[in-house]
Structure formats: C-alpha cells, structure tokens
Design an enzyme around this catalytic site. Structure first.
Site, PDB file in Angstrom:
ATOM      1  N   ALA A  81      -1.613   2.741  -4.914  1.00  0.00           N
ATOM      2  CA  ALA A  81      -1.355   4.127  -4.805  1.00  0.00           C
ATOM      3  C   ALA A  81      -1.510   4.410  -3.344  1.00  0.00           C
ATOM      4  CB  ALA A  81      -2.071   4.831  -5.579  1.00  0.00           C
ATOM      5  N   VAL A 134       0.709  -1.145   0.015  1.00  0.00           N
ATOM      6  CA  VAL A 134       0.009   0.022  -0.030  1.00  0.00           C
ATOM      7  C   VAL A 134       0.789   1.253  -0.123  1.00  0.00           C
ATOM      8  CG1 VAL A 134      -1.852   1.405   1.162  1.00  0.00           C
ATOM      9  CG2 VAL A 134      -1.644  -1.200   1.366  1.00  0.00           C
ATOM     10  N   CYS A 135       0.772   2.060  -0.861  1.00  0.00           N
ATOM     11  CA  CYS A 135       1.348   3.432  -0.932  1.00  0.00           C
ATOM     12  C   CYS A 135       2.957   3.163  -1.195  1.00  0.00           C
ATOM     13  CB  CYS A 135       1.007   4.407   0.175  1.00  0.00           C
ATOM     14  SG  CYS A 135       1.405   6.047   0.130  1.00  0.00           S
ATOM     15  N   SER A 136       3.704   3.906  -0.181  1.00  0.00           N
ATOM     16  CA  SER A 136       4.981   3.723  -0.071  1.00  0.00           C
ATOM     17  C   SER A 136       5.672   2.305   0.302  1.00  0.00           C
ATOM     18  CB  SER A 136       5.764   4.847   0.676  1.00  0.00           C
ATOM     19  OG  SER A 136       5.308   5.030   2.022  1.00  0.00           O
ATOM     20  N   THR A 184       2.763   3.336  -6.917  1.00  0.00           N
ATOM     21  CA  THR A 184       2.892   3.738  -5.515  1.00  0.00           C
ATOM     22  C   THR A 184       2.380   5.309  -5.542  1.00  0.00           C
ATOM     23  OG1 THR A 184       4.460   4.387  -3.822  1.00  0.00           O
ATOM     24  CG2 THR A 184       4.952   4.843  -5.999  1.00  0.00           C
TER      25      THR A 184
END
Length: 320
Positions: A157, A104-106, A124
């Site tokens: 993202a 998830v994300c970074s 990301t």
C-alpha cells in the site's frame, strides 16, 4: 551464495520514501546478516532522477542481469511511466528473470500494465482503488491490505507500507529474527499494531478531510447496536443515498466496511489485552457470533483471532 541483488526501479516524479524506506531496511538487514544483499537503484536512463519532492536519487541504467528481487516505486510519475512502452517491456522482461517482483504504492500500476498482476491478488494505496479497478479489472485488488503476496509477486500500500513490505521480504529470505532486528533498528514494529489493514489511520481520522470523524466516534461507542446505512445517515443528517455516496468518496470504502473495521479494531484490542473467550469478544463488539468475527479479522489482518492473541503475547517491545 552471492548476495541477493535488490533492484529498485525509479522514474521522474517517483515518491522518494517508496524507494528510500525499503532501501534502508535492506541496508540494515545486510548489517545483521552480512553478505545477504546488494542494492541497486535503476531507471530507464542512468543519472540523477528527480522525485516528486524535487530531491534526486542517482540511478544506473536498467538492465536485467542478476536481479533477485525487482521493486518498483510509486508516486505521481507512475502515470506518465505507464505510457513508456520500453520501460513497461523492461519490467516484464526483468520480472521474468527475477526470483520475485514487488511494488510500493502506485508502483502496482506499472506491474499491472506489464501484465504481471493479471489474475493475481494485489494492493495499492487506498485512494487509488476505484481508478485501479477501472483500469485493471483482471487484478484481484485487496485495497484494505498493507501488503499482498501472490506467488512470486508482492505489492504494498501507500508509502510507509513499503517498509512493511521490505520487512516481509527480509523475513522470507533470512527469517523472523533478522526481520525483527531490522525493525528494531528502524524503531518500528515488525508488524503494525493495527494488523495488516491500511484503513486504520483513515478511519481514525474520519476520512481524508475528517468530515465523518464525529459520526465514526458515535458509531465506535455503539458497536453492539445495528449500524446500517439508514441509521448512520440519520445520525449524519443526510439521506441514505447521498450519505452512502459521500462516505465512499471521503473514506474510500462503504459505510458497512467502515463499521466492520471499527468492530475488527475493537476485537483486536480485546483479543490482545484480555483473556475473554472469542465468543464473548465477538458479542461485545457487535459481530454477534465468533465465526462472523473470525472471517472479518482474517480479511483485515490476514490471520485469525487466536493468532492475533498469540502474536501479541509473544512479540517484544520495539527497541532503539
């Protein structure tokens, strides 16, 4: 069949919603399909782990036993986590044993550091695009996607996109009916109205600070006209070179990509609400021809124009 073990990896300064949002989705899916899931939160060391907000989440010590799906959270803490060799080694081992791995994300940085994204498509948070590409050139980054699946590795993202990812994983396991019921309980759409592009909100705001909001409103009203860098720069009262640089810094994308996004969003709205032929829609939003629009829509939403139209006609409203 025993419940699938979904393990969420967290670390100091993780983003709380990166873990809590997807955990809630799997919890609700379990209610709709009892016996499907078991959730664990794991970390390098057992105990309460502080998120970037200061709120803490209890975690068990990480081990690789019986993990079906490993989900790696993101947040500011990913940067120091990249330097923890033992943690990266554990992720590599756990991913090798798990049926699938996700970020998830970074959290994508951690998967990439472990070598799990080399040669794969991934995404990301849009604001990390330049840095991620510099650090991990072997990854085929797709920064405009809400989530990306490449084989057994999934990535998503920023922050709330983790819930979109969880719904996609649930659909992959249990089918669309359970995923849709889970989304309804969460009071969110199974698929975002904006499709799978994470730039929707950013473009709507005119950038991180809103600097280009007026310019994009101006362009949105002129989609059938040529909207090259020179014309946009002239409207912004800037030189083309300075405008292009400032635009990328503010928006995280080139002016051409932003214009394409505006046209794709306009096309999507027409496809979902009117019966105009695809060729007519393409002309009305400035693509010129249907094939050019089809390629742009596919890049943005992961499906062609006719699929968007069919999905809009068949998707029920979200309930409580």
């Amino acid at each position: 069949m025993p419940p699938r073990l979904i393990a969420f990896l967290i670390f100091p300064d993780f983003q709380l919603l990166d873990a809590a949002g997807p955990i809630a989705a799997f919890e609700i899916a379990e209610r709709h399909a009892p016996g499907s899931y078991r959730v664990r939160v794991v970390a390098a060391r057992a105990g309460a782990v502080a998120s970037s907000s200061g709120a803490r989440m209890n975690a068990e010590a990480a081990d690789e036993a019986d993990i079906d799906t490993l989900v790696v959270a993101g947040g500011d803490g990913t940067r120091p986590a990249l330097l923890e060799t033992s943690l990266i080694d554990w992720v590599r081992r756990a991913a090798g044993r798990a049926r699938r791995t996700a970020s998830v994300c970074s959290g994508a940085y951690i998967l990439a550091q472990a070598g799990l994204l080399d040669g794969r498509g991934a995404t990301t948070h849009w604001s990390r695009t330049a840095d991620f590409r510099r650090r991990f050139p072997a990854v085929r980054l797709e920064p405009d996607r809400i989530y990306v699946r490449d084989g057994a590795v999934w990535s998503s993202a920023g922050i709330t996109a983790g819930i979109d990812l969880a719904l996609a994983l649930i659909a992959d396991d249990l089918g669309e009916a359970v995923a849709r019921a889970t989304a309804q309980q969460l009071v969110m759409p199974r698929r975002r109205p904006g499709g799978q592009s994470q730039f929707s909100a950013l473009v709507d705001m005119g950038g991180a600070s809103g600097r280009f909001a007026d310019l994009l409103d101006w362009a949105r009203a002129r989609l059938v006209e040529p909207l090259g860098v020179e014309r946009l720069a002239d409207q912004a009262a800037m030189s083309p070179r300075n405008f292009a640089r400032a635009f990328v810094r503010e928006m995280g994308m080139t002016p051409a990509k932003a214009v394409e996004h505006l046209r794709v969003e306009a096309a999507r709205a027409r496809l979902e609400t009117a019966d105009d032929p695809v060729e007519q829609v393409a002309a009305a939003v400035g693509f010129g021809d249907a094939e050019r629009m089809r390629r742009a829509v596919l890049r943005a939403f992961g499906q062609p124009p006719q699929a968007l139209r069919r999905a809009a006609r068949s998707t029920p409203a979200v309930g409580g």
